[in-house]
Design an enzyme around this catalytic site. Structure first.
Site, PDB file in Angstrom:
ATOM      1  N   GLU A 113      10.523  -4.658   4.571  1.00  0.00           N
ATOM      2  CA  GLU A 113      10.630  -6.048   4.129  1.00  0.00           C
ATOM      3  C   GLU A 113      10.299  -6.163   2.647  1.00  0.00           C
ATOM      4  OE1 GLU A 113       9.019  -4.939   6.754  1.00  0.00           O
ATOM      5  OE2 GLU A 113       9.244  -6.283   8.477  1.00  0.00           O
ATOM      6  N   LYS A 141       9.484  -1.064  14.542  1.00  0.00           N
ATOM      7  CA  LYS A 141      10.025  -0.702  13.215  1.00  0.00           C
ATOM      8  C   LYS A 141      11.070   0.398  13.350  1.00  0.00           C
ATOM      9  CE  LYS A 141       5.893  -1.105  10.306  1.00  0.00           C
ATOM     10  NZ  LYS A 141       5.031  -0.328   9.427  1.00  0.00           N
ATOM     11  N   GLU A 152      -4.788  -7.371  15.197  1.00  0.00           N
ATOM     12  CA  GLU A 152      -4.317  -6.031  14.851  1.00  0.00           C
ATOM     13  C   GLU A 152      -5.484  -5.044  14.966  1.00  0.00           C
ATOM     14  OE1 GLU A 152      -0.622  -5.117  12.088  1.00  0.00           O
ATOM     15  OE2 GLU A 152      -2.436  -5.183  10.894  1.00  0.00           O
ATOM     16  N   GLY A 182      -4.870  -2.389   5.437  1.00  0.00           N
ATOM     17  CA  GLY A 182      -4.088  -3.531   4.957  1.00  0.00           C
ATOM     18  C   GLY A 182      -4.768  -4.866   5.217  1.00  0.00           C
ATOM     19  N   ARG A 183      -5.212  -5.074   6.452  1.00  0.00           N
ATOM     20  CA  ARG A 183      -5.789  -6.377   6.810  1.00  0.00           C
ATOM     21  C   ARG A 183      -7.202  -6.544   6.270  1.00  0.00           C
ATOM     22  NH1 ARG A 183      -4.763  -3.026  10.867  1.00  0.00           N
ATOM     23  NH2 ARG A 183      -6.387  -2.309  12.284  1.00  0.00           N
ATOM     24  N   LYS A 223       0.837  -1.196   0.000  1.00  0.00           N
ATOM     25  CA  LYS A 223       0.000   0.000   0.000  1.00  0.00           C
ATOM     26  C   LYS A 223       0.875   1.249   0.000  1.00  0.00           C
ATOM     27  CE  LYS A 223      -3.641   2.074   2.841  1.00  0.00           C
ATOM     28  NZ  LYS A 223      -4.530   1.879   3.982  1.00  0.00           N
ATOM     29  N   HIS A 267      -4.887 -34.020  17.634  1.00  0.00           N
ATOM     30  CA  HIS A 267      -3.782 -34.867  18.087  1.00  0.00           C
ATOM     31  C   HIS A 267      -2.656 -34.051  18.693  1.00  0.00           C
ATOM     32  CE1 HIS A 267      -5.552 -38.458  16.241  1.00  0.00           C
ATOM     33  NE2 HIS A 267      -6.110 -37.548  15.476  1.00  0.00           N
TER      34      HIS A 267
HETATM   35  C1  G6Q Z   1      -2.545  -4.033   8.150  1.00  0.00           C
HETATM   36  C2  G6Q Z   1      -1.319  -3.342   8.437  1.00  0.00           C
HETATM   37  C3  G6Q Z   1      -0.058  -4.025   7.945  1.00  0.00           C
HETATM   38  C4  G6Q Z   1       0.312  -3.724   6.502  1.00  0.00           C
HETATM   39  C5  G6Q Z   1       1.752  -4.148   6.258  1.00  0.00           C
HETATM   40  C6  G6Q Z   1       2.184  -3.935   4.846  1.00  0.00           C
HETATM   41  O1  G6Q Z   1      -3.653  -3.638   8.417  1.00  0.00           O
HETATM   42  O2  G6Q Z   1      -1.432  -2.048   8.034  1.00  0.00           O
HETATM   43  O3  G6Q Z   1      -0.076  -5.424   8.126  1.00  0.00           O
HETATM   44  O4  G6Q Z   1      -0.567  -4.375   5.638  1.00  0.00           O
HETATM   45  O5  G6Q Z   1       2.599  -3.466   7.134  1.00  0.00           O
HETATM   46  O6  G6Q Z   1       2.085  -2.598   4.494  1.00  0.00           O
HETATM   47  P1  G6Q Z   1       2.234  -2.127   3.020  1.00  0.00           P
HETATM   48  O7  G6Q Z   1       1.133  -2.725   2.218  1.00  0.00           O
HETATM   49  O8  G6Q Z   1       2.188  -0.636   3.044  1.00  0.00           O
HETATM   50  O9  G6Q Z   1       3.574  -2.629   2.538  1.00  0.00           O
END
Ligand code: G6Q
Length: 546
Positions: free
Chosen positions: A219, A511, A360, A274-275, A213, A391
């Site tokens: 990462e 972070k 989250e 994001g989620r 996003k 199990h």
């Molecule tokens: C979700 C968070 C988080 C996000 C990641 C990746 O709700 O905001 O998990 O999706 O940190 O972020 P980017 O899509 O910006 O790389």
């Protein structure tokens, strides 16, 4: 600011909350054995069904009064106006001053949802159409790599919300996916993730989707640069990028800087968390795997539950009921966790997906107005597919000292009919929920001829609450419905807890500190600036690394 905020009254001062506290004392020791004995119709009465999802919540430690009070709590918490505010596009994510409109991602063409005076539904469909056209080109082989070969491998690079949804959906819908293509997902900054995902692939046939996003996530950008070097090593010059890299992002500027032409970029918007983004362009890998038609069926599943959530009275509203029942154990029985147990191998990543969605969203310690909550918020989510979990950790659920409400998810039809496998699988769902609810008394154990000393070990107290969620078959629609069910259950709980379920400030501090420490590890910054533990660990790592 949102036009509808939480009620002015703190949660614990609401009359329904107070009544629930008194009521809890009255019902806490009731056993499901008694509840079923006194009300033989309970097993069909305490159920709800909508859009092909059957929810049996009869095996919960509740009475009709509990339900009535929980629903009163939802009403006193302004749940209805808050739902309306989300669907209207109000900026209910107050700490980030953003609308929360994942529901717009699955709105039908022609519906109208406004953000800052602009209808966002046409843009959603425009992106979907572009994604569909692109997917068709790749799937048909019309889209060729730099050396003229069709794309056989798709690697999604993303993390968190830009990874967990795509991975979960790919695994869940594998039955519907292109079997002659390989789909992989790289998220971890641990180089092993990238190395293992690519070691057997031919760059000439590989397409990378850089899903981010912000397009600044450490990462993802580290993996994206590594992917570029990996691809260019084989493909030669920079012109290959256009055929082997596409981006999913809201940040056109950074995408361009990376070298991806914005005509190969699929956008989304800041009102998609994001989620909550697996049904936005973040789902491009899903669409490439299952095809645009199936992707739209998945969206239709989401939409059906959105409409159900928006319009159905709370008494029959599946996400509201699930949210309220979860809150009942979390806030009154002090249950710390919820186990989610899909009896469907294709849903093996569903618990991991739900961990982010629920934890989250609702892992918050202050209310919308910044006060410490003073009650428990989001429970810990965990789980594994059945029957495997039986199990390993079910022992603790059956006989441990902790109360763990469980969601059992099953399907009446299997996608892989093989002998009597499916009946065996489903027999286990039914047996587990029965055993958890009713257990086995000392008398029953003794009657089996168990010696006295062994009796306590073989007793099952029972009274362990469960939801049974039953659907017909795992289709793209069904997956959309299941995810939306949990999204709105999370919303319900967050609204009652008066928290912001849509921000995630808790991920920031680590972070920032990691960035500082990287400088020290690379020798660009002087060391010794931390506490004695962190300093010593840094030194030890540097020495051992050599
Ligand atoms: C979700 C968070 C988080 C996000 C990641 C990746 O709700 O905001 O998990 O999706 O940190 O972020 P980017 O899509 O910006 O790389």
């Amino acid at each position: 600011m949102s036009t509808v905020t939480a009620p002015a009254t703190p949660l614990t001062q609401l009359s329904a909350w107070k009544s629930l506290q008194t009521h809890y004392e009255e019902v806490r020791s009731l056993h499901l054995r008694q509840l079923f004995k006194h009300d033989p119709g309970r097993g069909t009465r305490l159920t709800a069904e909508a859009e092909g999802i059957y929810l049996d919540y009869s095996k919960h430690r509740i009475t009709d009064e509990t339900l009535k009070l929980l629903i009163e709590l939802a009403e006193q918490s302004n749940l209805r106006p808050r739902i309306d505010a989300m669907f209207r596009g109000d900026k209910i994510n107050v700490t980030e001053n953003r609308a929360v409109l994942h529901v717009a991602l699955r709105a039908r063409k022609g519906e109208k949802i406004f953000v800052d005076g602009e209808d966002v539904v046409p843009e959603v469909h425009e992106v979907l159409d572009r994604m569909s056209a692109f997917s068709d080109r790749v799937r048909s082989g019309e889209w060729k790599g730099h050396t003229g070969k069709p794309i056989k491998n798709v690697i999604n690079i993303g993390i968190g919300g830009s990874d967990l949804g795509p991975v979960m959906a790919y695994e869940a819908l594998r039955h519907y996916s292109r079997r002659d293509m390989t789909f992989r997902f790289v998220s971890n900054v641990d180089g092993t993730d990238f190395a293992e995902a690519t070691h057997d692939l031919d760059a000439e046939e590989t397409l990378f989707i850089i899903s981010s996003k912000t397009f600044t996530t450490l990462e993802t950008m580290t993996n994206a640069h590594t992917a570029r070097s990996w691809a260019l090593k084989k493909l030669g010059d920079d012109t290959a990028i256009a055929k082997h890299f596409v981006a999913v992002s809201t940040n056109a500027e950074e995408v361009t800087k990376f070298g991806i032409d914005t005509k190969n970029m699929f956008g989304f918007w800041d009102w998609v968390g994001g989620r909550y983004s697996m049904d936005s362009a973040i789902g491009l890998s899903t669409m490439l795997a299952i095809g645009p038609e199936n992707f739209r069926k998945m969206l239709a599943g989401f939409h059906a539950i959105d409409e159900h959530f928006r319009t159905t009275p709370f008494e029959r509203n599946l996400p509201v009921l699930m949210g309220l029942l979860s809150l009942w154990y979390n806030d009154f029985f002090d249950a710390q966790t919820v186990a989610v147990l899909p009896y469907e191998q294709y849903l093996k990543r569903f618990p991991a997906y739900l961990q982010q969605l629920t934890m989250e969203s609702n892992g918050k310690h202050v209310t919308l107005s910044g006060e410490h909550v003073g009650y428990q918020t989001g429970p810990i989510f965990w789980g594994e597919p059945g029957t495997n979990g039986q199990h390993s950790f079910y022992q603790l659920i059956h006989q441990g000292t902790k109360l763990i409400p469980c969601d059992f998810i099953g399907f009446s039809k299997t996608l892989n009919p093989l002998g009597n496998h499916h009946d065996l699988l489903m027999a286990n769902v039914l047996a587990q929920t029965e055993a958890l609810a009713f257990g086995k008394t000392p008398e029953e154990v003794r009657a089996e001829g168990t010696p006295d000393w062994l009796v306590p070990h073989r007793v099952f107290e029972g009274n362990r609450p469960t939801n049974t969620i039953l659907l017909e078959e795992l289709t793209p629609e069904a997956l959309g419905k299941l995810v939306a069910l949990y999204e709105h259950s999370v919303f319900t709980q967050g609204a009652i807890w008066q928290i912001d379920s849509f921000d995630q400030w808790g991920v920031e501090l680590g972070k920032v500190l990691a960035k500082k420490i990287v400088g020290e590890l690379e020798g660009k910054e002087p060391g010794g600036k931390h506490d004695s533990s962190t300093n010593a660990l840094i030194e030890r790592y540097k020495k051992q690394r050599g």
